[in-house]
Design a protein around this motif. Sequence first.
Motif, PDB file in Angstrom:
ATOM      1  N   GLU A  97      -6.295  -2.385  -0.086  1.00 16.68           N
ATOM      2  CA  GLU A  97      -6.025  -1.019  -0.552  1.00 16.68           C
ATOM      3  C   GLU A  97      -4.966  -0.178  -0.009  1.00 16.68           C
ATOM      4  OE1 GLU A  97      -9.393   0.684  -1.928  1.00 16.68           O
ATOM      5  OE2 GLU A  97      -9.749  -0.671  -4.096  1.00 16.68           O
ATOM      6  N   ARG A  98      -5.400   0.130   1.381  1.00 16.17           N
ATOM      7  CA  ARG A  98      -4.394   0.631   2.352  1.00 16.17           C
ATOM      8  C   ARG A  98      -3.153   0.005   2.533  1.00 16.17           C
ATOM      9  NH1 ARG A  98      -9.244   1.994   4.592  1.00 16.17           N
ATOM     10  NH2 ARG A  98      -9.725   0.249   5.918  1.00 16.17           N
ATOM     11  N   ALA A  99      -3.069  -1.222   2.796  1.00 20.44           N
ATOM     12  CA  ALA A  99      -1.979  -2.094   2.716  1.00 20.44           C
ATOM     13  C   ALA A  99      -0.894  -1.882   1.573  1.00 20.44           C
ATOM     14  CB  ALA A  99      -2.149  -3.416   3.006  1.00 20.44           C
ATOM     15  N   LEU A 100      -1.648  -2.116   0.466  1.00 20.93           N
ATOM     16  CA  LEU A 100      -0.521  -1.775  -0.862  1.00 20.93           C
ATOM     17  C   LEU A 100      -0.290  -0.509  -0.922  1.00 20.93           C
ATOM     18  CD1 LEU A 100      -2.932  -3.495  -3.515  1.00 20.93           C
ATOM     19  CD2 LEU A 100      -0.646  -4.495  -2.436  1.00 20.93           C
ATOM     20  N   GLU A 101      -0.829   0.631  -0.544  1.00 23.55           N
ATOM     21  CA  GLU A 101      -0.518   2.067  -0.429  1.00 23.55           C
ATOM     22  C   GLU A 101       0.886   2.276   0.556  1.00 23.55           C
ATOM     23  OE1 GLU A 101      -3.699   4.661   0.362  1.00 23.55           O
ATOM     24  OE2 GLU A 101      -4.691   4.118  -1.022  1.00 23.55           O
ATOM     25  N   ALA A 105       6.064   2.590   0.779  1.00 22.69           N
ATOM     26  CA  ALA A 105       6.740   3.390   1.668  1.00 22.69           C
ATOM     27  C   ALA A 105       7.591   2.663   2.454  1.00 22.69           C
ATOM     28  CB  ALA A 105       5.668   4.132   2.534  1.00 22.69           C
ATOM     29  N   LYS A 106       7.071   1.442   3.022  1.00 24.74           N
ATOM     30  CA  LYS A 106       7.608   0.536   4.100  1.00 24.74           C
ATOM     31  C   LYS A 106       7.467  -0.804   3.600  1.00 24.74           C
ATOM     32  CE  LYS A 106       7.692   3.632   7.886  1.00 24.74           C
ATOM     33  NZ  LYS A 106       7.436   3.770   9.533  1.00 24.74           N
ATOM     34  N   PRO A 107       8.309  -1.391   2.825  1.00 26.15           N
ATOM     35  CA  PRO A 107       7.872  -2.675   2.396  1.00 26.15           C
ATOM     36  C   PRO A 107       7.757  -4.025   3.560  1.00 26.15           C
ATOM     37  CG  PRO A 107       9.750  -1.902   0.922  1.00 26.15           C
ATOM     38  CD  PRO A 107       9.449  -0.799   2.087  1.00 26.15           C
ATOM     39  N   GLU A 108       8.393  -3.268   4.614  1.00 25.05           N
ATOM     40  CA  GLU A 108       8.439  -4.423   5.657  1.00 25.05           C
ATOM     41  C   GLU A 108       7.144  -4.298   6.417  1.00 25.05           C
ATOM     42  OE1 GLU A 108      10.013  -0.689   7.087  1.00 25.05           O
ATOM     43  OE2 GLU A 108      10.708  -1.984   5.431  1.00 25.05           O
ATOM     44  N   THR A 109       6.186  -3.393   6.068  1.00 27.18           N
ATOM     45  CA  THR A 109       4.968  -3.367   7.011  1.00 27.18           C
ATOM     46  C   THR A 109       3.849  -4.279   6.241  1.00 27.18           C
ATOM     47  OG1 THR A 109       4.412  -1.465   5.756  1.00 27.18           O
ATOM     48  CG2 THR A 109       5.370  -1.277   7.927  1.00 27.18           C
ATOM     49  N   ILE A 110       4.235  -4.852   5.153  1.00 33.97           N
ATOM     50  CA  ILE A 110       3.302  -5.516   4.184  1.00 33.97           C
ATOM     51  C   ILE A 110       2.718  -6.786   4.733  1.00 33.97           C
ATOM     52  CG2 ILE A 110       4.887  -7.053   2.853  1.00 33.97           C
ATOM     53  CD1 ILE A 110       1.885  -5.168   1.099  1.00 33.97           C
ATOM     54  N   ALA A 111       3.513  -7.489   5.594  1.00 33.73           N
ATOM     55  CA  ALA A 111       3.251  -8.648   6.195  1.00 33.73           C
ATOM     56  C   ALA A 111       2.288  -8.209   7.644  1.00 33.73           C
ATOM     57  CB  ALA A 111       4.198  -9.471   6.809  1.00 33.73           C
ATOM     58  N   GLU A 112       2.384  -7.228   8.091  1.00 35.21           N
ATOM     59  CA  GLU A 112       1.680  -6.661   9.172  1.00 35.21           C
ATOM     60  C   GLU A 112       0.423  -6.258   8.771  1.00 35.21           C
ATOM     61  OE1 GLU A 112       1.791  -2.766  11.604  1.00 35.21           O
ATOM     62  OE2 GLU A 112       4.039  -3.917  11.728  1.00 35.21           O
ATOM     63  N   GLY A 113       0.229  -5.455   7.318  1.00 36.33           N
ATOM     64  CA  GLY A 113      -1.036  -5.179   6.826  1.00 36.33           C
ATOM     65  C   GLY A 113      -2.177  -6.415   6.548  1.00 36.33           C
TER      66      GLY A 113
END
Length: 191
Positions: A97-101, A105-113
Motif C-alpha cells: 500500500e505504501r509503495a502504491l501511494e 508521486a514518483k513512478p520510478e520508485t515503484i521498482a525500489e518499493g
Amino acid sequence: MAKEQTPKPENDLNARVEAEEREVAREAEKAAAELERAEGELAKARKEIEILKDKYMRLLADFDNYRKRMQAEVESARRDGEIKAIRALLPVLDDLERALEHAGAKPETIAEGVRAVHQGFQRILSGLGVEPVPGEGEPFNPSVHEAVGIVEGEEDEKVAEVYQKGYRYGEQLIRPARVAVTKKKEVGGGK
C-alpha cells in the motif's frame, strides 16, 4: 396252621401309586431347587449386565466428550495457525500500500518499493520456516523439482533454469520448483 395272606391287588396298586408320588415329589423338589439356583444365577447375570451396561454407557459418554474436545482443540490450533500466518503477512500488505501511494508521486520508485516488499516477504516466509528449494546449478532432484524442459549443457541432470521457485516447510515440500534440466550434448553424432 396259619393261613398265608396274599396281597390284595388294591393294596399293591396303592403302594405303587404312593411310591410314584414320592418319586414325583423328590423330582419336583430337585426341579424346584434347580429352578431356584437358576433364578439366582439369572438375577446375578442380570445385575452384572446392568453394571457392565452402566460402565459401557459412561465409557461411551467419556469417549464422545474426548472426541468433541479433540475436535475443538484441532479447530483452535488450525485457527491459531491461520491467524499467525495472516499476522505475518499483514506487513507485506502495508508495504504494498505504501509503495502504491508513492508510485503516483514518483513512478520510478515503484521498482525500489517492490524490491523492498519482496525482501520483506522473503524474511517473513523464512521466519515461518518456509525455505526455497535449491535451484540453478544444483543436481536435478525429482522429489523437489518438476522438469518442464530440457536444455543442452556440460553435464547431465543439472538445473539449468528455474521457471517457478519451489518451497518447503521443514522437510515437507509445499510446491516443487519448475525447472529446465540439462542434457549433455553428444559429441561426434555417431551411433
